[in-house]
Design a protein around this motif. Structure first.
Motif, PDB file in Angstrom:
ATOM      1  N   ILE A 317      42.239  71.801  51.194  1.00  0.00           N
ATOM      2  CA  ILE A 317      42.466  72.077  52.609  1.00  0.00           C
ATOM      3  C   ILE A 317      42.741  73.571  52.778  1.00  0.00           C
ATOM      4  N   PRO A 318      41.789  74.322  53.320  1.00  0.00           N
ATOM      5  CA  PRO A 318      41.986  75.776  53.458  1.00  0.00           C
ATOM      6  C   PRO A 318      43.076  76.106  54.470  1.00  0.00           C
ATOM      7  N   HIS A 319      43.797  77.180  54.169  1.00  0.00           N
ATOM      8  CA  HIS A 319      44.748  77.743  55.129  1.00  0.00           C
ATOM      9  C   HIS A 319      43.980  78.675  56.058  1.00  0.00           C
ATOM     10  N   ARG A 320      44.016  78.398  57.346  1.00  0.00           N
ATOM     11  CA  ARG A 320      43.179  79.141  58.280  1.00  0.00           C
ATOM     12  C   ARG A 320      43.866  80.416  58.756  1.00  0.00           C
ATOM     13  N   GLU A 321      43.108  81.504  58.670  1.00  0.00           N
ATOM     14  CA  GLU A 321      43.525  82.784  59.214  1.00  0.00           C
ATOM     15  C   GLU A 321      42.271  83.615  59.439  1.00  0.00           C
ATOM     16  N   ALA A 322      42.388  84.657  60.234  1.00  0.00           N
ATOM     17  CA  ALA A 322      41.251  85.545  60.486  1.00  0.00           C
ATOM     18  C   ALA A 322      41.032  86.422  59.252  1.00  0.00           C
ATOM     19  N   VAL A 323      39.799  86.384  58.722  1.00  0.00           N
ATOM     20  CA  VAL A 323      39.479  87.121  57.501  1.00  0.00           C
ATOM     21  C   VAL A 323      38.343  88.096  57.792  1.00  0.00           C
ATOM     22  N   ASP A 324      38.568  89.373  57.434  1.00  0.00           N
ATOM     23  CA  ASP A 324      37.531  90.400  57.555  1.00  0.00           C
ATOM     24  C   ASP A 324      36.731  90.406  56.261  1.00  0.00           C
ATOM     25  N   LEU A 325      35.522  89.849  56.284  1.00  0.00           N
ATOM     26  CA  LEU A 325      34.726  89.733  55.070  1.00  0.00           C
ATOM     27  C   LEU A 325      34.304  91.100  54.531  1.00  0.00           C
ATOM     28  N   ALA A 326      34.098  92.073  55.395  1.00  0.00           N
ATOM     29  CA  ALA A 326      33.712  93.404  54.931  1.00  0.00           C
ATOM     30  C   ALA A 326      34.809  94.009  54.064  1.00  0.00           C
ATOM     31  N   GLN A 327      36.053  93.827  54.459  1.00  0.00           N
ATOM     32  CA  GLN A 327      37.175  94.345  53.678  1.00  0.00           C
ATOM     33  C   GLN A 327      37.252  93.663  52.322  1.00  0.00           C
ATOM     34  N   GLN A 328      37.028  92.347  52.291  1.00  0.00           N
ATOM     35  CA  GLN A 328      37.085  91.615  51.030  1.00  0.00           C
ATOM     36  C   GLN A 328      35.940  92.026  50.103  1.00  0.00           C
ATOM     37  N   VAL A 329      34.749  92.196  50.639  1.00  0.00           N
ATOM     38  CA  VAL A 329      33.605  92.593  49.817  1.00  0.00           C
ATOM     39  C   VAL A 329      33.822  93.984  49.239  1.00  0.00           C
ATOM     40  N   ALA A 330      34.342  94.914  50.052  1.00  0.00           N
ATOM     41  CA  ALA A 330      34.594  96.279  49.560  1.00  0.00           C
ATOM     42  C   ALA A 330      35.600  96.252  48.412  1.00  0.00           C
ATOM     43  N   SER A 331      36.637  95.444  48.541  1.00  0.00           N
ATOM     44  CA  SER A 331      37.639  95.355  47.481  1.00  0.00           C
ATOM     45  C   SER A 331      37.049  94.770  46.197  1.00  0.00           C
ATOM     46  N   LEU A 332      36.191  93.747  46.334  1.00  0.00           N
ATOM     47  CA  LEU A 332      35.576  93.129  45.154  1.00  0.00           C
ATOM     48  C   LEU A 332      34.585  94.077  44.476  1.00  0.00           C
ATOM     49  N   LEU A 333      33.824  94.809  45.274  1.00  0.00           N
ATOM     50  CA  LEU A 333      32.885  95.763  44.676  1.00  0.00           C
ATOM     51  C   LEU A 333      33.628  96.833  43.882  1.00  0.00           C
ATOM     52  N   GLU A 334      34.768  97.221  44.396  1.00  0.00           N
ATOM     53  CA  GLU A 334      35.588  98.195  43.663  1.00  0.00           C
ATOM     54  C   GLU A 334      36.087  97.594  42.353  1.00  0.00           C
ATOM     55  N   PHE A 335      36.430  96.293  42.375  1.00  0.00           N
ATOM     56  CA  PHE A 335      36.922  95.631  41.173  1.00  0.00           C
ATOM     57  C   PHE A 335      35.826  95.564  40.099  1.00  0.00           C
ATOM     58  N   TYR A 336      34.580  95.272  40.518  1.00  0.00           N
ATOM     59  CA  TYR A 336      33.478  95.132  39.555  1.00  0.00           C
ATOM     60  C   TYR A 336      32.775  96.463  39.264  1.00  0.00           C
ATOM     61  N   GLU A 337      33.289  97.528  39.815  1.00  0.00           N
ATOM     62  CA  GLU A 337      32.631  98.825  39.646  1.00  0.00           C
ATOM     63  C   GLU A 337      32.553  99.240  38.186  1.00  0.00           C
ATOM     64  N   ALA A 338      33.630  99.008  37.408  1.00  0.00           N
ATOM     65  CA  ALA A 338      33.638  99.413  35.999  1.00  0.00           C
ATOM     66  C   ALA A 338      32.578  98.656  35.219  1.00  0.00           C
ATOM     67  N   LEU A 339      32.468  97.351  35.454  1.00  0.00           N
ATOM     68  CA  LEU A 339      31.452  96.551  34.756  1.00  0.00           C
ATOM     69  C   LEU A 339      30.049  97.001  35.153  1.00  0.00           C
ATOM     70  N   ALA A 340      29.880  97.341  36.432  1.00  0.00           N
ATOM     71  CA  ALA A 340      28.562  97.785  36.886  1.00  0.00           C
ATOM     72  C   ALA A 340      28.180  99.107  36.242  1.00  0.00           C
ATOM     73  N   GLU A 341      29.150  99.992  36.045  1.00  0.00           N
ATOM     74  CA  GLU A 341      28.853 101.284  35.428  1.00  0.00           C
ATOM     75  C   GLU A 341      28.430 101.127  33.971  1.00  0.00           C
ATOM     76  N   GLU A 342      29.018 100.143  33.279  1.00  0.00           N
ATOM     77  CA  GLU A 342      28.633  99.915  31.881  1.00  0.00           C
ATOM     78  C   GLU A 342      27.150  99.569  31.771  1.00  0.00           C
ATOM     79  N   LYS A 343      26.607  98.840  32.772  1.00  0.00           N
ATOM     80  CA  LYS A 343      25.200  98.450  32.736  1.00  0.00           C
ATOM     81  C   LYS A 343      24.339  99.338  33.642  1.00  0.00           C
ATOM     82  N   ASP A 344      24.967 100.375  34.184  1.00  0.00           N
ATOM     83  CA  ASP A 344      24.251 101.292  35.062  1.00  0.00           C
ATOM     84  C   ASP A 344      23.613 100.548  36.244  1.00  0.00           C
ATOM     85  N   LEU A 345      24.457  99.720  36.897  1.00  0.00           N
ATOM     86  CA  LEU A 345      23.994  98.948  38.045  1.00  0.00           C
ATOM     87  C   LEU A 345      24.369  99.660  39.339  1.00  0.00           C
TER      88      LEU A 345
END
Length: 467
Positions: A317-345
């Protein structure tokens, strides 16, 4: 008609058919009987009314011949003459003072008919005489034809023996016909039901051949009535779903055994090797660190399985709140940035969207797609995230990555648990194969849909949420 629980459908249809037929025949017979009875009443009324008119003419003729209220003999002679040839008719004539002037032989009138003398336009009265026979009679008045002289009171009756005999015969014939018709209707209904339900028995025989080992069998729907063809088609669709679910369950059981066997086997082997001889503290520390990694892997797999089990039982059962997907995607891309650099992605994203949902669950769902894309995108590849808020009613998240095109037969099963399109990576340590299954469960819990397509070296996963 009350049906007994567990009674066969053939018996129910037979009873229903016989009951309806018998009821219709009974109603028809009662209607015909009532019409015949009414017809006899009309005939008797017509006869009595005609005879009353003849009596009135006889009274006038007797008065013209000199018969007065005091000369009842002349009146009786005239009345006897008009009653000749009318078997079963009876006549009573009384004066205005109630004095009996004439009565036919065997006349049997009840007190009620006597009280109705001189009454006009009354329906015929039916009664049972002292001899047990039925009679029908009318009352009326007979003017004498002399001005100022009161009219005489007349009562006429006819015997109903012949009518009653006919009605008794009619009722006996009616009940006999109804009883015979009920038996015939029951028999014909049983034959019709047996013949009509034969396709059901064919379906039952086909269903007996379907077992856990033969879920690919289907019910034949070509030579059965259209009403049952729809049922057979529905059952075939259910069998197809069961076959797919059974196959997934079988694959899941096999995969989970393999997934858990590998870390357990690693832990057991490493522990046995370590215990085979004395080790230094540093060596024991390395073994424990390696075991901890395996335990972490086991823990993640078990946690993911518990998450999916909750989703399967509608406990997610999800807890409902307003979520900005752009903010979440930017944060995740920053998290995977190191792995992407290893493969030059190269990783990019565009668009914006907002949804109402559980922020941690949504972050996990998008993170699983990004993790999957990073693992399967070859070096120097491109990962692209597209957000689309649409018209405010839906929100779209699309994660695209370059790489090998996934064969079409694998696409429908990519969201299954432990499923990997590349079987060579099944035990390569690249994850347990539950990420996409968890993503689908999260999206479904939010009322959304998932989709995947792969063509021309680009694979795209789409998550669609209600706004």
């Amino acid at each position: 008609m009350k049906l007994v629980a567990g009674q066969s459908l053939t018996a129910r249809l037979t009873l229903l058919f016989a009951s309806v037929s018998t009821g219709v025949l009974l109603l028809l017979g009662l209607l015909v009987g009532a019409l015949v009875e009414r017809h006899f009443e009309d005939l008797d009324t017509e006869l009595l009314s005609g005879q009353l008119e003849i009596v009135r003419q006889a009274v006038v003729a007797a008065r013209s011949a000199g018969a007065s209220a005091g000369h009842s003999g002349a009146l009786a002679e005239h009345l006897d003459r008009v009653m000749v040839g009318h078997h079963g008719l009876a006549l009573v004539v009384r004066g205005a003072d109630g004095r009996l002037l004439h009565a036919s032989a065997g006349a049997d009138f009840p007190a009620e008919i006597q009280a109705r003398l001189n009454a006009q336009a009354l329906r015929p009265l039916k009664w049972s005489g002292r001899d047990g026979r039925l009679y029908r009679g009318i009352t009326g008045s007979a003017p004498t034809g002399v001005d100022g002289e009161p009219a005489l009171a007349i009562a006429l009756s006819t015997e109903l023996t012949h009518h009653e005999q006919f009605m008794d015969s009619f009722r006996a014939a009616l009940w006999s016909v109804v009883a015979l018709a009920a038996l015939l209707s029951g028999g014909l209904g049983w034959l019709a039901a047996r013949r009509g339900l034969a396709p059901l028995r064919d379906i039952a025989r086909d269903a007996e051949d379907i077992t856990a080992d033969r879920l690919d069998r289907r019910l034949r729907s070509e030579a059965i009535p259209s009403e049952l063809a729809e049922v057979a088609q529905t059952l075939n669709e259910m069998l197809a779903r069961l076959e797919a679910s059974f196959r997934r369950l079988s694959d899941f059981s096999s995969d989970i055994a393999h997934e858990l066997r590998t870390p357990v086997s690693n832990l057991l082997t490493q522990t046995q090797v370590t215990l085979s001889k004395a080790r230094s503290a540093e060596e024991y520390r390395e073994v424990l660190a390696s075991n901890a990694e395996e335990f972490e892997r086991l823990g993640r797999t078990i946690a993911d399985m518990l998450f999916l089990a909750k989703a399967d039982n509608q406990l997610l059962i999800p807890h409902r709140e307003a979520v900005d997907l752009a903010q979440q995607v930017a944060s995740l891309l920053e998290f995977y940035e190191a792995l992407a650099e290893e493969k030059d992605l190269r990783m990019t994203f565009s668009g914006a969207a907002r949804v109402s949902g559980d922020r941690l669950m949504l972050r996990r769902a998008i993170g699983n797609l990004l993790s999957n894309a990073v693992r399967h995108t070859p070096p120097h590849g491109h990962i692209r995230v597209v957000l689309d808020g649409g018209d405010g009613r839906t929100a779209l998240v699309r994660v695209e990555n370059t790489g090998e095109t996934i064969a079409a037969e694998h696409l429908p099963r990519l969201f299954d648990r432990f499923y990997r399109a590349d079987a060579s990576r099944r035990h390569s340590g690249e994850g347990a194969g539950l990420g996409l299954a968890i993503t689908r469960s999260i999206v479904i819990a939010h009322g959304g849909e998932v989709a995947v397509r792969s063509a021309d070296g680009v694979t795209a996963f789409e998550l669609r949420f209600p706004g």
